[in-house]
Design a protein around this motif. Structure first.
Motif, PDB file in Angstrom:
ATOM      1  N   THR A   1       7.971   4.450  -4.440  1.00  0.00           N
ATOM      2  CA  THR A   1       9.047   4.289  -5.416  1.00  0.00           C
ATOM      3  C   THR A   1       8.885   2.979  -6.163  1.00  0.00           C
ATOM      4  N   ARG A   2       8.521   1.926  -5.413  1.00  0.00           N
ATOM      5  CA  ARG A   2       8.346   0.624  -6.061  1.00  0.00           C
ATOM      6  C   ARG A   2       7.207   0.668  -7.096  1.00  0.00           C
ATOM      7  N   THR A   3       6.176   1.425  -6.785  1.00  0.00           N
ATOM      8  CA  THR A   3       5.011   1.447  -7.676  1.00  0.00           C
ATOM      9  C   THR A   3       5.194   2.398  -8.846  1.00  0.00           C
ATOM     10  N   LEU A   4       5.702   3.606  -8.570  1.00  0.00           N
ATOM     11  CA  LEU A   4       5.729   4.627  -9.621  1.00  0.00           C
ATOM     12  C   LEU A   4       7.097   4.813 -10.280  1.00  0.00           C
ATOM     13  N   GLY A   5       8.130   4.356  -9.630  1.00  0.00           N
ATOM     14  CA  GLY A   5       9.471   4.446 -10.232  1.00  0.00           C
ATOM     15  C   GLY A   5      10.229   5.709  -9.894  1.00  0.00           C
ATOM     16  N   TRP A   6       9.554   6.699  -9.316  1.00  0.00           N
ATOM     17  CA  TRP A   6      10.246   7.925  -8.923  1.00  0.00           C
ATOM     18  C   TRP A   6      11.050   7.656  -7.644  1.00  0.00           C
ATOM     19  N   THR A   7      12.160   8.405  -7.493  1.00  0.00           N
ATOM     20  CA  THR A   7      12.861   8.310  -6.203  1.00  0.00           C
ATOM     21  C   THR A   7      12.079   9.117  -5.178  1.00  0.00           C
ATOM     22  N   ASN A   8      12.378   8.860  -3.942  1.00  0.00           N
ATOM     23  CA  ASN A   8      11.727   9.585  -2.854  1.00  0.00           C
ATOM     24  C   ASN A   8      11.922  11.086  -3.002  1.00  0.00           C
TER      25      ASN A   8
ATOM     26  N   ASP B   1       0.834  -1.200   0.000  1.00  0.00           N
ATOM     27  CA  ASP B   1       0.000   0.000   0.000  1.00  0.00           C
ATOM     28  C   ASP B   1       0.870   1.252   0.000  1.00  0.00           C
ATOM     29  N   LEU B   2       0.369   2.305  -0.634  1.00  0.00           N
ATOM     30  CA  LEU B   2       1.131   3.553  -0.679  1.00  0.00           C
ATOM     31  C   LEU B   2       0.631   4.451   0.448  1.00  0.00           C
ATOM     32  N   MET B   3       1.563   4.796   1.332  1.00  0.00           N
ATOM     33  CA  MET B   3       1.183   5.648   2.466  1.00  0.00           C
ATOM     34  C   MET B   3       1.908   6.972   2.318  1.00  0.00           C
ATOM     35  N   CYS B   4       1.210   8.047   2.731  1.00  0.00           N
ATOM     36  CA  CYS B   4       1.875   9.337   2.618  1.00  0.00           C
ATOM     37  C   CYS B   4       1.357  10.330   3.647  1.00  0.00           C
ATOM     38  N   ILE B   5       2.178  11.315   3.872  1.00  0.00           N
ATOM     39  CA  ILE B   5       1.758  12.484   4.636  1.00  0.00           C
ATOM     40  C   ILE B   5       1.995  13.671   3.715  1.00  0.00           C
ATOM     41  N   ALA B   6       0.942  14.480   3.542  1.00  0.00           N
ATOM     42  CA  ALA B   6       1.089  15.657   2.684  1.00  0.00           C
ATOM     43  C   ALA B   6       0.883  16.911   3.521  1.00  0.00           C
ATOM     44  N   GLY B   7       1.618  17.962   3.138  1.00  0.00           N
ATOM     45  CA  GLY B   7       1.497  19.203   3.892  1.00  0.00           C
ATOM     46  C   GLY B   7       0.508  20.149   3.254  1.00  0.00           C
ATOM     47  N   GLU B   8       0.189  21.226   4.015  1.00  0.00           N
ATOM     48  CA  GLU B   8      -0.760  22.235   3.510  1.00  0.00           C
ATOM     49  C   GLU B   8      -0.234  22.932   2.252  1.00  0.00           C
ATOM     50  N   ASP B   9       1.079  22.912   2.084  1.00  0.00           N
ATOM     51  CA  ASP B   9       1.678  23.576   0.924  1.00  0.00           C
ATOM     52  C   ASP B   9       1.498  22.805  -0.382  1.00  0.00           C
ATOM     53  N   GLY B  10       0.871  21.600  -0.317  1.00  0.00           N
ATOM     54  CA  GLY B  10       0.635  20.841  -1.545  1.00  0.00           C
ATOM     55  C   GLY B  10       1.809  19.971  -1.938  1.00  0.00           C
TER      56      GLY B  10
END
Ligand code: C2E
Ligand code: CA
Ligand code: CA
Length: 548
Positions: free
Chosen positions: A35-42, A16-25
């Protein structure tokens, strides 16, 4: 292991993809599943606004959904697409979103495989596997939508026939090439509001919505499509032609029910299919009424055959030299309805198509024989009685059996029986029909060709059969007083018939002038309202005795 350690393990290994996002978007924190799913680095994921990774079409909906979840309006999962490093997109299903101190916590599952499978199933359910075109399910859905939108256009139902030659020459597989090509030709004519679908092995349906609202152009578009389908097909360098039947019904504001639309367009197609060659028919309510009438007549015919509800009328035939009655034509009458009797011109073709003509012909033959024998015995009235025989009946195996049986049973002289057949019956030229004609001739029964001149049979063709009489069609007689061509036709028919040893009788003489003209043109006999209309048997006897 402490609970913290367990959580960390879970956080790192989870798919599962877990994240914390800030108010700044921007993302603040992401687990390795990203990274495993989308291929982008952190780092790459953290350095761009998170919206830039969302599919442009999903950005707005995503923010709305997040807001709804945060306000507690919904707890339902929502889906959106995230961009991978290789440019492709993955479907993510977001399940939990919560906020705390300006941070957004969210959790998603990659459901791309499921989405693809769904798409594939959808495609299979809506696609014809052979041509890749939309199928009937897709057609019906599109039609329903179209009708709901009150659009102008038309629906067409198309079916291909005469593929026998193609199969015989090129094999069954060749038809698949034709079906494919037909699909291509149809699809090429569609705009983005229209749809062409394959709905059966050799049937297609289209819903066509023109780009502009020019209703008058619809007929032109339909017939253009019809003609495009008739262009030859190229099969291994050979030009192949097929029969195309097409029924069309206009879509307008009044047509909103899918079932009615389909029924009407099928009625138009059915009408088109009656024609031996390619044919395009636009639906009209009169066609539907005709079908209903047809069905009614077939049903009435069944009961009338069972209950013997027919009558035979007789119309005199007069020799033009002696002015004597030499024969008559037996014409069937059906007193079914009290106001106006149904004309044989209407019900005989229906009986033929419904397979009921055999029963009717049997009845006319036996009734004709019985009447003629009765006249001969009781009134010494020895005249020829002509009975109309349909092409199919002449070509049926049982025909000769019952004719000879009825002649015997009724003791009618075979010489007094004449059968009237059309040129079409001869043109079919089946072995059975020719054999029947030969045997009839041997028995002494005479044969007349009805409606002569309206069919395709030439006199040269007719000489192959044992024909006694040609009945010149009414249309030539009607025209003969004014029209030189009609007179010329009559003269040449008379000349050639006589040279082949046949007699000529002209039908439809309604005036004294017709009689005079036909006499001068050399006709042997005449039949028509001028002499008398068809009448019941007893009346005919009186008429014949009074006539001189
Ligand atoms: P048909 O065999 O050509 O019969 C001649 C038709 O022309 C008859 O119509 C007759 O009443 C009509 N007729 C005769 N003289 C005149 C005239 O001077 N002027 C005009 N306007 N008409 C004239 P009917 O009886 O309505 O029959 C129509 C057709 O129905 C017949 O055409 C024949 O094809 C068919 N039919 C009639 N009776 C039978 C039958 O018993 N068996 C079969 N198979 N067909 C029949
Ligand atoms: Ca006739
Ligand atoms: Ca006739």
């Amino acid at each position: 292991m402490s609970s913290n350690e367990i959580y960390e393990l879970f956080y790192n290994l989870s798919t599962d993809l877990m994240c914390i996002a800030g108010e700044d978007g921007y993302f603040k924190q992401l687990n390795p599943a990203w990274t495993r799913t989308l291929g982008w680095t952190n780092d790459e994921l953290l350095s761009e606004p998170l919206a830039s990774f969302i599919h442009p079409d999903d950005v707005e909906a995503t923010f709305i959904e997040v807001a709804r979840q945060l306000s507690g309006e919904t707890t339902e999962a929502f889906v959106n697409r995230y961009r991978c490093k290789d440019g492709s997109y993955r479907w993510l299903e977001w399940m939990t979103t919560s906020a705390s101190e300006g941070n957004l916590f969210a959790n998603a599952t990659d459901i791309t495989e499921r989405k693809n499978a769904e798409k594939k199933i959808h495609r299979l359910a809506y696609t014809d596997p052979d041509t890749g075109m939309p199928n009937e399910v897709a057609f019906l859905e599109h039609l329903k939508e179209t009708l709901n939108q009150n659009r102008y256009g038309f629906v067409a139902s198309i079916t291909l026939s005469e593929l026998g030659d193609v199969i015989g020459t090129f094999g069954l597989e060749a038809t698949d090439l034709i079906f494919y090509e037909v699909g291509e030709r149809l699809s090429n004519q569609m705009n983005d509001k229209s749809l062409a679908a394959r709905v059966g092995k050799r049937s297609f349906k289209i819903t066509y919505i023109p780009n502009d609202k020019n209703i008058n152009a619809l007929k032109g578009i339909a017939s253009k499509i019809f003609h495009i389908l008739q262009d030859p097909f190229d099969l291994m360098g050979a030009e192949v032609f097929i029969n195309v039947n097409m029924g069309v019904k206009e879509i307008n504001v009044e047509t909103s029910i899918v079932e009615t639309m389909i029924t009407d367009v099928e009625i138009a197609l059915y009408e088109a299919m009656k024609s031996a060659s390619s044919s395009l028919i636009f639906f009209q309510s009169s066609i539907k009424e005709g079908l209903i009438r047809n069905t009614q007549i077939v049903s009435w015919l069944h009961t009338s055959i069972e209950n013997n509800e027919f009558q035979l009328f007789f119309q005199p035939q007069v020799n033009l030299r002696t002015n004597k009655i030499v024969g008559c034509e037996a014409l069937i009458r059906w007193p079914k309805t009290t106001d106006k009797w149904i004309s044989p011109a209407e019900f005989i073709p229906i009986a033929e198509r419904a397979g009921l003509i055999g029963d009717i012909t049997r009845w006319t033959v036996v009734e004709g024989c019985r009447t003629a024998a009765f006249w001969a015995e009781k009134y010494k009235l020895n005249i020829r009685v002509g009975v109309n025989i349909s092409a199919e009946e002449l070509a049926s195996h049982g025909f000769l059996d019952y004719v000879s049986r009825y002649l015997e049973e009724t003791k009618m002289l075979p010489e007094s029986l004449e059968i009237e057949i059309t040129e079409t019956a001869l043109m079919k030229d089946t072995d059975v029909a020719s054999r029947n004609l030969e045997l009839l001739h041997d028995m002494g029964v005479s044969v007349a060709i009805d409606d002569f001149g309206t069919g395709q049979a030439s006199l040269a063709y007719i000489k192959n059969f044992q024909i006694d009489r040609l009945k010149i069609d009414q249309s030539f007689v009607k025209g003969a007083l004014q029209n030189k061509t009609d007179r010329a036709i009559i003269v040449s028919v008379v000349k050639l018939a006589h040279s082949l040893g046949m007699d000529v009788i002209a039908e439809g003489a309604e005036e004294k002038q017709h009689i005079d003209l036909l006499t001068s043109l050399g006709c042997d006999e005449v039949q028509g309202y001028y002499i008398a209309k068809p009448m019941p048997a007893d009346q005919f006897v009186e008429f014949a005795h009074a006539y001189s």
